[in-house]
Write a protein that holds these residues in place. Structure first.
Motif, PDB file in Angstrom:
ATOM      1  N   ARG A 190       6.048  22.591 -24.174  1.00 21.27           N
ATOM      2  CA  ARG A 190       5.843  21.699 -23.026  1.00 21.27           C
ATOM      3  C   ARG A 190       6.909  21.888 -21.956  1.00 21.27           C
ATOM      4  NH1 ARG A 190       5.214  15.985 -25.145  1.00 21.27           N
ATOM      5  NH2 ARG A 190       3.496  17.031 -26.245  1.00 21.27           N
ATOM      6  N   PRO A 191       8.213  21.889 -22.302  1.00 15.13           N
ATOM      7  CA  PRO A 191       9.226  22.060 -21.253  1.00 15.13           C
ATOM      8  C   PRO A 191       9.124  23.381 -20.505  1.00 15.13           C
ATOM      9  CG  PRO A 191      10.223  21.208 -23.268  1.00 15.13           C
ATOM     10  CD  PRO A 191       8.817  21.574 -23.610  1.00 15.13           C
ATOM     11  N   LEU A 192       8.671  24.445 -21.190  1.00  9.16           N
ATOM     12  CA  LEU A 192       8.622  25.757 -20.548  1.00  9.16           C
ATOM     13  C   LEU A 192       7.236  26.119 -20.037  1.00  9.16           C
ATOM     14  CD1 LEU A 192      10.986  27.816 -22.904  1.00  9.16           C
ATOM     15  CD2 LEU A 192      11.539  26.592 -20.782  1.00  9.16           C
ATOM     16  N   GLY A 193       6.267  25.222 -20.194  1.00  6.85           N
ATOM     17  CA  GLY A 193       4.924  25.465 -19.662  1.00  6.85           C
ATOM     18  C   GLY A 193       4.134  26.509 -20.417  1.00  6.85           C
ATOM     19  N   LEU A 194       4.296  26.558 -21.747  1.00  5.91           N
ATOM     20  CA  LEU A 194       3.563  27.523 -22.567  1.00  5.91           C
ATOM     21  C   LEU A 194       2.243  26.896 -22.993  1.00  5.91           C
ATOM     22  CD1 LEU A 194       6.470  28.827 -24.854  1.00  5.91           C
ATOM     23  CD2 LEU A 194       5.947  29.387 -22.459  1.00  5.91           C
ATOM     24  N   ARG A 195       1.140  27.457 -22.532  1.00 10.33           N
ATOM     25  CA  ARG A 195      -0.171  26.863 -22.769  1.00 10.33           C
ATOM     26  C   ARG A 195      -1.038  27.658 -23.742  1.00 10.33           C
ATOM     27  NH1 ARG A 195       1.081  26.257 -17.355  1.00 10.33           N
ATOM     28  NH2 ARG A 195       1.218  24.088 -16.631  1.00 10.33           N
ATOM     29  N   PRO A 221       1.576  37.803 -23.503  1.00  9.73           N
ATOM     30  CA  PRO A 221       2.666  38.348 -22.683  1.00  9.73           C
ATOM     31  C   PRO A 221       3.099  37.398 -21.562  1.00  9.73           C
ATOM     32  CG  PRO A 221       1.085  40.067 -23.171  1.00  9.73           C
ATOM     33  CD  PRO A 221       0.473  38.776 -23.672  1.00  9.73           C
ATOM     34  N   ALA A 222       2.165  36.699 -20.953  1.00 11.95           N
ATOM     35  CA  ALA A 222       2.522  35.777 -19.873  1.00 11.95           C
ATOM     36  C   ALA A 222       3.352  34.605 -20.388  1.00 11.95           C
ATOM     37  CB  ALA A 222       1.254  35.273 -19.182  1.00 11.95           C
ATOM     38  N   ASP A 223       2.945  34.017 -21.526  1.00 13.02           N
ATOM     39  CA  ASP A 223       3.713  32.912 -22.093  1.00 13.02           C
ATOM     40  C   ASP A 223       5.082  33.371 -22.576  1.00 13.02           C
ATOM     41  OD1 ASP A 223       1.954  30.846 -21.623  1.00 13.02           O
ATOM     42  OD2 ASP A 223       1.726  30.269 -23.726  1.00 13.02           O
ATOM     43  N   MET A 224       5.155  34.560 -23.159  1.00 11.98           N
ATOM     44  CA  MET A 224       6.443  35.049 -23.645  1.00 11.98           C
ATOM     45  C   MET A 224       7.406  35.310 -22.490  1.00 11.98           C
ATOM     46  SD  MET A 224       6.447  34.939 -26.882  1.00 11.98           S
ATOM     47  CE  MET A 224       7.678  36.064 -27.525  1.00 11.98           C
ATOM     48  N   ARG A 274      16.839  35.055 -14.574  1.00  9.97           N
ATOM     49  CA  ARG A 274      16.076  35.257 -13.338  1.00  9.97           C
ATOM     50  C   ARG A 274      15.202  36.505 -13.369  1.00  9.97           C
ATOM     51  NH1 ARG A 274      20.570  33.566  -8.709  1.00  9.97           N
ATOM     52  NH2 ARG A 274      20.750  31.377  -9.351  1.00  9.97           N
ATOM     53  N   ARG A 275      15.567  37.492 -14.177  1.00  7.62           N
ATOM     54  CA  ARG A 275      14.751  38.689 -14.330  1.00  7.62           C
ATOM     55  C   ARG A 275      14.426  38.867 -15.809  1.00  7.62           C
ATOM     56  NH1 ARG A 275      17.590  43.255 -10.386  1.00  7.62           N
ATOM     57  NH2 ARG A 275      17.668  41.954  -8.492  1.00  7.62           N
ATOM     58  N   SER A 276      13.208  39.274 -16.101  1.00  9.75           N
ATOM     59  CA  SER A 276      12.803  39.349 -17.505  1.00  9.75           C
ATOM     60  C   SER A 276      11.866  40.521 -17.756  1.00  9.75           C
ATOM     61  CB  SER A 276      12.116  38.052 -17.939  1.00  9.75           C
ATOM     62  OG  SER A 276      10.882  37.879 -17.254  1.00  9.75           O
ATOM     63  N   LEU A 277      11.823  40.910 -19.027  1.00  9.71           N
ATOM     64  CA  LEU A 277      10.929  41.964 -19.496  1.00  9.71           C
ATOM     65  C   LEU A 277      10.261  41.505 -20.783  1.00  9.71           C
ATOM     66  CD1 LEU A 277       9.817  44.907 -19.717  1.00  9.71           C
ATOM     67  CD2 LEU A 277      11.944  45.481 -20.933  1.00  9.71           C
ATOM     68  N   THR A 278       8.952  41.569 -20.819  1.00  8.62           N
ATOM     69  CA  THR A 278       8.176  41.402 -22.047  1.00  8.62           C
ATOM     70  C   THR A 278       7.479  42.727 -22.309  1.00  8.62           C
ATOM     71  OG1 THR A 278       7.817  39.042 -21.657  1.00  8.62           O
ATOM     72  CG2 THR A 278       6.310  40.139 -23.168  1.00  8.62           C
ATOM     73  N   PHE A 279       7.732  43.315 -23.494  1.00  9.57           N
ATOM     74  CA  PHE A 279       7.265  44.663 -23.800  1.00  9.57           C
ATOM     75  C   PHE A 279       6.553  44.608 -25.146  1.00  9.57           C
ATOM     76  CE2 PHE A 279       7.552  48.973 -25.350  1.00  9.57           C
ATOM     77  CZ  PHE A 279       7.613  49.808 -24.243  1.00  9.57           C
ATOM     78  N   SER A 280       5.234  44.825 -25.143  1.00  7.56           N
ATOM     79  CA  SER A 280       4.420  44.640 -26.349  1.00  7.56           C
ATOM     80  C   SER A 280       3.570  45.877 -26.606  1.00  7.56           C
ATOM     81  CB  SER A 280       3.485  43.434 -26.175  1.00  7.56           C
ATOM     82  OG  SER A 280       4.208  42.276 -25.809  1.00  7.56           O
ATOM     83  N   VAL A 281       3.572  46.333 -27.863  1.00  7.75           N
ATOM     84  CA  VAL A 281       2.713  47.451 -28.243  1.00  7.75           C
ATOM     85  C   VAL A 281       1.877  47.050 -29.450  1.00  7.75           C
ATOM     86  CG1 VAL A 281       4.352  49.133 -27.333  1.00  7.75           C
ATOM     87  CG2 VAL A 281       4.387  48.585 -29.774  1.00  7.75           C
TER      88      VAL A 281
END
Length: 390
Positions: free
Chosen positions: A220-225, A273-276, A351-358
């Protein structure tokens, strides 16, 4: 759906039981030339997917303060051929340990827990030999707790029925007769047991189920839906299909091979990936607790590597790792499980992030050469992120 013969599938499952849940040694990443233009990251990801034995699909989200760049290669589903998308569900594997860290540190911020609280104080039913272990030691993997996922009994149950419904809150019973592997705080050793104990501590002090704590303190605090912690093996639609891959055999869809009750707080979360991306930006950026706890979280243990090792040099904090690359530092977590390998990372300010999924399992135990290649690709993505080439 591509699949193998029954004997091949059984052999794959045995290998999975013995290596997917057990950490392996870290390896050093190579240092190829950094990407020189925007298309270089795309080429690097496509090369990873085309590598013999490589993952059928990959997706990376690079986010700065202005926009999100999506880089993808291969497919989300070999049957339909559709491309990976930011809102596809996936198993996040051991990056779920960062979520248990977020819950625990949020409870420390609220005064319900303290970093020096012990197993003996909060979980007195657990073996007396473990009672001196503190929450801090659980979170930075210096507890000495044996890894329940390496228990012969646990592995035998999983072999017999990969969908077996474990009592997640009794997983540590598999190692209850074992002493600590070393004196708490004396060395680093990654263990899936640590984050099970963290979740049990959180439940003990709040009287609230861990799944509800995740909802209240993290989602909820981070907006993960689109993030959840299931008990079963089914994946919510749409999802990135995860595969067991061999250079000599057709890929086998293992997305729903194993139920999540046997990994729970240590690796059972399903997300996108968007939520992470939202999670790692808030978690690393200190949105869930104050600066004093952020400093405590970043007391690094040199050489403490996540599993699998992340890009560059790895150091361990409290449910967080520091990845020092040739281009600079990011903080985050990795994970691997049947069909999936994950990296989430952000600059220390979030402020900058990377989500990397295989969409295959890549680790030191099973695919060391592919792991080296993937870490080098990940480092290229980190460099693009840090140099503002999002």
């Amino acid at each position: 759906m591509p699949h193998r013969s029954a004997p091949a599938a059984a052999a794959s499952l045995i290998a999975l039981c013995l290596s997917l849940l057990s950490p392996g040694a870290a390896t050093a990443a190579g240092h190829p030339e950094p990407p020189r233009d925007d298309s270089a990251l795309q080429r690097r990801l496509e090369e990873l997917v085309r590598t013999p034995g490589g993952p059928p699909g990959a997706i990376a989200l690079l986010r700065d303060e202005k926009r999100t760049r999506v880089v993808r290669a291969g497919v989300a589903d070999l049957e339909t051929g559709r491309e990976p998308r930011p809102h596809d569900h996936m198993r996040i594997a051991s990056t779920a340990k960062a979520f248990s860290g977020a819950v625990a540190l949020s409870l420390v911020q609220l005064g319900d827990l303290r970093l020096h609280d012990t197993i003996g104080k909060r979980l007195p039913r657990l073996p007396k030999a473990w009672h001196a272990v503190t929450l801090r030691q659980l979170l930075n993997h210096t507890s000495g707790l044996p890894d329940y996922s390496r228990s012969p009994e646990f592995i035998a149950i999983l072999r017999a029925d990969p969908h077996h419904r474990f009592d997640s809150r009794r997983l540590l019973d598999f190692i209850a007769g074992q002493p600590l592997l070393f004196r708490p705080g004396s060395r680093y050793q990654y263990s899936n047991s640590d984050n099970i104990a963290v979740a049990l501590m959180a439940e003990a002090v709040t009287g609230t189920r861990y799944e509800r704590l995740l909802e209240e303190l993290v989602y909820r605090p981070l907006g993960l839906r689109r993030t959840s912690l299931p008990q079963g093996y089914r994946m919510p639609e749409p999802y990135l299909h995860g595969y067991a891959v061999s250079p000599t055999e057709p890929p086998e869809d293992v997305s729903e091979l194993i139920g999540m009750s046997g990994v729970w707080a240590s690796g059972g979360i399903v997300s996108t990936p968007a939520d992470m991306t939202r999670f790692v930006r808030g978690y690393v950026g200190g949105r869930l607790y104050g600066p004093d706890l952020v400093r405590e979280q970043r007391r690094w243990i040199p050489g403490g590597a996540s599993e699998p090792a992340g890009p560059g040099r790895n150091d361990a904090g409290l449910a967080l790792f520091r990845y020092t690359t040739r281009c600079g530092v990011v903080l985050g977590h990795t994970g691997n499980t049947a069909g999936y390998t994950q990296l989430i990372a952000a600059t220390p300010d979030g402020r900058r992030s990377l989500t990397f999924s295989v969409t295959s399992q890549i680790n030191q135990a099973q695919t060391p050469d592919l792991l080296r290649r993937m870490r080098a690709v990940q480092e290229d993505f980190v460099c693009a992120l840090l140099k503002g080439k999002v």
